[in-house]
Design a protein around this motif. Structure first.
Motif, PDB file in Angstrom:
ATOM      1  N   LYS A 142      -3.623   1.855  -1.745  1.00 14.01           N
ATOM      2  CA  LYS A 142      -3.707   1.685  -0.288  1.00 14.01           C
ATOM      3  C   LYS A 142      -4.984   0.953   0.093  1.00 14.01           C
ATOM      4  N   ASN A 143      -6.101   1.303  -0.544  1.00 14.54           N
ATOM      5  CA  ASN A 143      -7.368   0.620  -0.272  1.00 14.54           C
ATOM      6  C   ASN A 143      -7.307  -0.849  -0.659  1.00 14.54           C
ATOM      7  N   GLU A 153      -5.389  -2.637   2.081  1.00 14.93           N
ATOM      8  CA  GLU A 153      -6.191  -2.809   3.296  1.00 14.93           C
ATOM      9  C   GLU A 153      -7.259  -3.885   3.099  1.00 14.93           C
ATOM     10  N   ASP A 154      -7.903  -3.906   1.933  1.00  8.88           N
ATOM     11  CA  ASP A 154      -8.904  -4.936   1.638  1.00  8.88           C
ATOM     12  C   ASP A 154      -8.267  -6.325   1.652  1.00  8.88           C
ATOM     13  N   ALA A 173      -4.148   6.327  -3.318  1.00 12.62           N
ATOM     14  CA  ALA A 173      -5.250   6.007  -2.403  1.00 12.62           C
ATOM     15  C   ALA A 173      -5.912   4.684  -2.800  1.00 12.62           C
ATOM     16  N   GLN A 174      -6.087   4.442  -4.094  1.00 12.31           N
ATOM     17  CA  GLN A 174      -6.680   3.180  -4.545  1.00 12.31           C
ATOM     18  C   GLN A 174      -5.772   1.989  -4.218  1.00 12.31           C
ATOM     19  N   GLY A 180       0.769  -1.239   0.000  1.00  7.49           N
ATOM     20  CA  GLY A 180       0.000   0.000   0.000  1.00  7.49           C
ATOM     21  C   GLY A 180       0.796   1.283   0.000  1.00  7.49           C
TER      22      GLY A 180
END
Length: 130
Positions: A118-119, A122-123, A115-116, A59
Motif C-alpha cells: 500500500k505504501n 501511495e508513493d 502495508a508495504q 495497493g
C-alpha cells in the motif's frame, strides 16, 4: 508474471519435476490505465505453493484462484532470470507498457506485507501525480 486475457497470471516452475503451479486473478485489470501491480510469494513450496502467492493492484489485495500441482516441490536456484510478461519462457508476451526506472519492474528477496505494498502504491501515485 504476465497478463492472460486481461488477468494477472503468476507461474512458478519446478524444473526437476517439469511441472508448474499458478495464481490467476479472478477479475480483468482495467486496460489503458496505469496500475501498480504486485505479486508477493511467501516461499511456501510443495504441492500448495501457489497458495503462498498474493496479487495486489493499486495497493489492494485482489481475489485470485490458485492452481496447484501435487508433483510441485520448489523453484530451483538456476541461472535463468525471472520473466515478466511471459509464461514459462513461452511466446505469450505482455503487449502493454511497463513503467521503468525506480517504479519498476523490480523484485525483492523478501515477501512484502500488505502495508508495504500500500505504501509503494501511495508513493508511486504521488510521485507520478496519478
Amino acid at each position: 508474471w504476465y497478463i492472460m486475457n486481461g488477468k494477472q497470471d503468476w507461474w512458478q516452475r519446478d524444473e526437476s519435476a517439469s511441472v508448474s503451479c499458478n495464481l490467476l486473478a479472478d477479475a480483468v485489470t482495467t486496460p489503458d490505465v496505469w496500475h501498480l501491480v504486485v505479486v508477493t510469494y511467501d516461499a511456501t513450496g510443495g504441492s500448495s505453493a501457489a497458495d503462498g502467492a498474493t496479487f495486489y493492484t493499486d495497493g489492494a489485495a485482489i481475489a485470485s484462484t490458485a492452481t496447484n500441482n501435487g508433483s510441485y516441490v520448489a523453484m530451483e536456484n538456476k541461472t535463468a532470470s525471472p520473466t515478466i510478461g511471459s509464461q514459462n519462457g513461452g511466446s505469450n508476451f505482455f503487449e502493454g507498457e511497463i513503467l521503468g526506472g525506480p517504479w519498476g519492474p523490480w523484485f525483492t528477496q523478501i515477501e512484502l506485507t500488505a502495508a508495504q505494498v500500500k505504501n509503494l502504491y501511495e508513493d508511486m501515485r504521488l510521485g507520478l501525480g496519478i
